[in-house]
Design an enzyme around this catalytic site. Sequence first.
Site, PDB file in Angstrom:
ATOM      1  N   ASN A  11      73.921 103.779  42.851  1.00 16.46           N
ATOM      2  CA  ASN A  11      73.112 103.026  43.812  1.00 16.46           C
ATOM      3  C   ASN A  11      74.087 102.212  44.650  1.00 16.46           C
ATOM      4  O   ASN A  11      74.645 101.226  44.177  1.00 16.46           O
ATOM      5  CB  ASN A  11      72.142 102.116  43.045  1.00 16.46           C
ATOM      6  CG  ASN A  11      71.391 101.171  43.970  1.00 16.46           C
ATOM      7  OD1 ASN A  11      71.450 101.291  45.191  1.00 16.46           O
ATOM      8  ND2 ASN A  11      70.688 100.210  43.382  1.00 16.46           N
ATOM      9  N   LYS A  13      73.533 100.419  47.202  1.00 10.13           N
ATOM     10  CA  LYS A  13      72.948  99.191  47.767  1.00 10.13           C
ATOM     11  C   LYS A  13      73.314  99.069  49.256  1.00 10.13           C
ATOM     12  O   LYS A  13      73.448 100.090  49.923  1.00 10.13           O
ATOM     13  CB  LYS A  13      73.375  97.974  46.943  1.00 10.13           C
ATOM     14  CG  LYS A  13      73.074  98.186  45.445  1.00 10.13           C
ATOM     15  CD  LYS A  13      73.215  96.952  44.607  1.00 10.13           C
ATOM     16  CE  LYS A  13      72.901  97.293  43.141  1.00 10.13           C
ATOM     17  NZ  LYS A  13      72.948  96.156  42.252  1.00 10.13           N
ATOM     18  N   HIS A  97      63.466  98.337  42.320  1.00  9.29           N
ATOM     19  CA  HIS A  97      64.729  97.740  41.876  1.00  9.29           C
ATOM     20  C   HIS A  97      64.557  96.222  41.795  1.00  9.29           C
ATOM     21  O   HIS A  97      63.818  95.635  42.597  1.00  9.29           O
ATOM     22  CB  HIS A  97      65.854  98.102  42.857  1.00  9.29           C
ATOM     23  CG  HIS A  97      67.208  97.732  42.329  1.00  9.29           C
ATOM     24  ND1 HIS A  97      67.704  96.451  42.394  1.00  9.29           N
ATOM     25  CD2 HIS A  97      68.152  98.465  41.682  1.00  9.29           C
ATOM     26  CE1 HIS A  97      68.903  96.421  41.818  1.00  9.29           C
ATOM     27  NE2 HIS A  97      69.196  97.633  41.383  1.00  9.29           N
ATOM     28  N   GLU A  99      66.299  93.887  42.794  1.00  7.73           N
ATOM     29  CA  GLU A  99      66.585  93.198  44.056  1.00  7.73           C
ATOM     30  C   GLU A  99      65.389  93.291  44.999  1.00  7.73           C
ATOM     31  O   GLU A  99      65.106  92.364  45.749  1.00  7.73           O
ATOM     32  CB  GLU A  99      67.870  93.764  44.681  1.00  7.73           C
ATOM     33  CG  GLU A  99      69.099  93.291  43.915  1.00  7.73           C
ATOM     34  CD  GLU A  99      70.222  94.306  43.814  1.00  7.73           C
ATOM     35  OE1 GLU A  99      70.297  95.222  44.630  1.00  7.73           O
ATOM     36  OE2 GLU A  99      71.051  94.164  42.876  1.00  7.73           O
ATOM     37  N   GLU A 171      67.077  98.086  33.749  1.00  4.07           N
ATOM     38  CA  GLU A 171      68.170  97.294  34.303  1.00  4.07           C
ATOM     39  C   GLU A 171      67.898  95.814  34.036  1.00  4.07           C
ATOM     40  O   GLU A 171      67.170  95.168  34.808  1.00  4.07           O
ATOM     41  CB  GLU A 171      68.271  97.515  35.815  1.00  4.07           C
ATOM     42  CG  GLU A 171      68.562  98.948  36.211  1.00  4.07           C
ATOM     43  CD  GLU A 171      69.240  99.036  37.573  1.00  4.07           C
ATOM     44  OE1 GLU A 171      70.224  99.767  37.675  1.00  4.07           O
ATOM     45  OE2 GLU A 171      68.810  98.347  38.521  1.00  4.07           O
ATOM     46  N   GLY A 177      75.506  93.308  38.306  1.00  5.21           N
ATOM     47  CA  GLY A 177      76.553  92.716  39.140  1.00  5.21           C
ATOM     48  C   GLY A 177      77.217  91.496  38.514  1.00  5.21           C
ATOM     49  O   GLY A 177      77.914  90.746  39.187  1.00  5.21           O
ATOM     50  N   SER A 217      76.166  96.601  35.215  1.00  6.91           N
ATOM     51  CA  SER A 217      77.595  96.513  34.909  1.00  6.91           C
ATOM     52  C   SER A 217      78.119  97.690  34.090  1.00  6.91           C
ATOM     53  O   SER A 217      78.956  97.519  33.200  1.00  6.91           O
ATOM     54  CB  SER A 217      77.919  95.176  34.221  1.00  6.91           C
ATOM     55  OG  SER A 217      77.603  94.105  35.091  1.00  6.91           O
TER      56      SER A 217
HETATM   57  P1  13P Z   1      75.954  96.931  38.892  1.00  9.13           P
HETATM   58  O1  13P Z   1      76.416  98.229  38.275  1.00  9.13           O
HETATM   59  O2  13P Z   1      76.766  96.498  40.049  1.00  9.13           O
HETATM   60  O3  13P Z   1      75.768  95.861  37.846  1.00  9.13           O
HETATM   61  O4  13P Z   1      74.482  97.217  39.508  1.00  9.13           O
HETATM   62  C1  13P Z   1      73.520  97.820  38.726  1.00  9.13           C
HETATM   63  C2  13P Z   1      72.366  98.185  39.583  1.00  9.13           C
HETATM   64  O5  13P Z   1      71.645  97.327  40.067  1.00  9.13           O
HETATM   65  C3  13P Z   1      72.131  99.617  39.847  1.00  9.13           C
HETATM   66  O6  13P Z   1      70.884  99.829  40.438  1.00  9.13           O
END
Ligand code: 13P
Length: 255
Positions: A11, A13, A97, A99, A171, A177, A217
């Site tokens: 992903n 983003k 997601h 976010e 997640e 992150g 992560s």
């Molecule tokens: P990270 O791997 O940067 O922690 O992000 C995970 C994520 O949100 C994948 O959709």
Amino acid sequence: MGQRKPMIAGNWKMNLSISEAVALVRTLVEEVGRIEASDILVAPSFTCLAPVREVLNGSKIALGAQNMHWEDSGAFTGEVSGKMLMEVGCTHVILGHSERRHIFGETDLIIDKKVKKASELGLTPILCIGETLEEREAGKTVEVLKNQLSGSLASFLSRRSVPQHLIVAYEPVWAIGTGKTASPQQAQEAHEFVRRWMAENFDEKSASGIRILYGGSVKPDNIASLMAEADIDGALVGGASLKAESFLGIIRYDA
Ligand code: 13P
């Protein structure tokens, strides 16, 4: 992991310019474009979808989007429909997601509409769920996951039938992150709960076929121990999917 084929999904983003995305995907196609052991997917920004699609053509790497609207077309300024995503070559779409939920206020009601539409169109939904740190510390993880599942799959619950190709991504918000990965045991417990919930609310066959990815992560050095767990069928990777070296290290976790 059993009969389920592993999936490693990136992903991206809101990252990478068109030239960066194209360069990254060229390397991926060269290195793992014919891989059979796992399904590989990249989910670039909307503006990178078409150029990335050109490079992916003929490879086994699938293309996904990070969001969509639930209508096919109309007066929805700033939105992109599932139909449009298919036109550009997407086969998958990430929905709900954290976010989208936390920054853009997406509710389970909205996510349910999107999952329903994607599945009607034949786009594979990757439904994301996960608890915040506060919720985990308050012992509410299972309750949160249960509410997100029943809310985001409400249309399917009423028919007691779930799309066979649905993919769920667990997640935990506190692991996204942050560099803090859930331990394989913590992730396995959540995945096991999701699969049990699917069996109780739909049926055993669907529950055992649905792939559940872990996200938060994921790195080359923690992927193997996550993948060793019975109910972890793959990974949804953010930061580490933006560089060929780390993403390839994750894709080749069992090499
Ligand atoms: P990270 O791997 O940067 O922690 O992000 C995970 C994520 O949100 C994948 O959709």
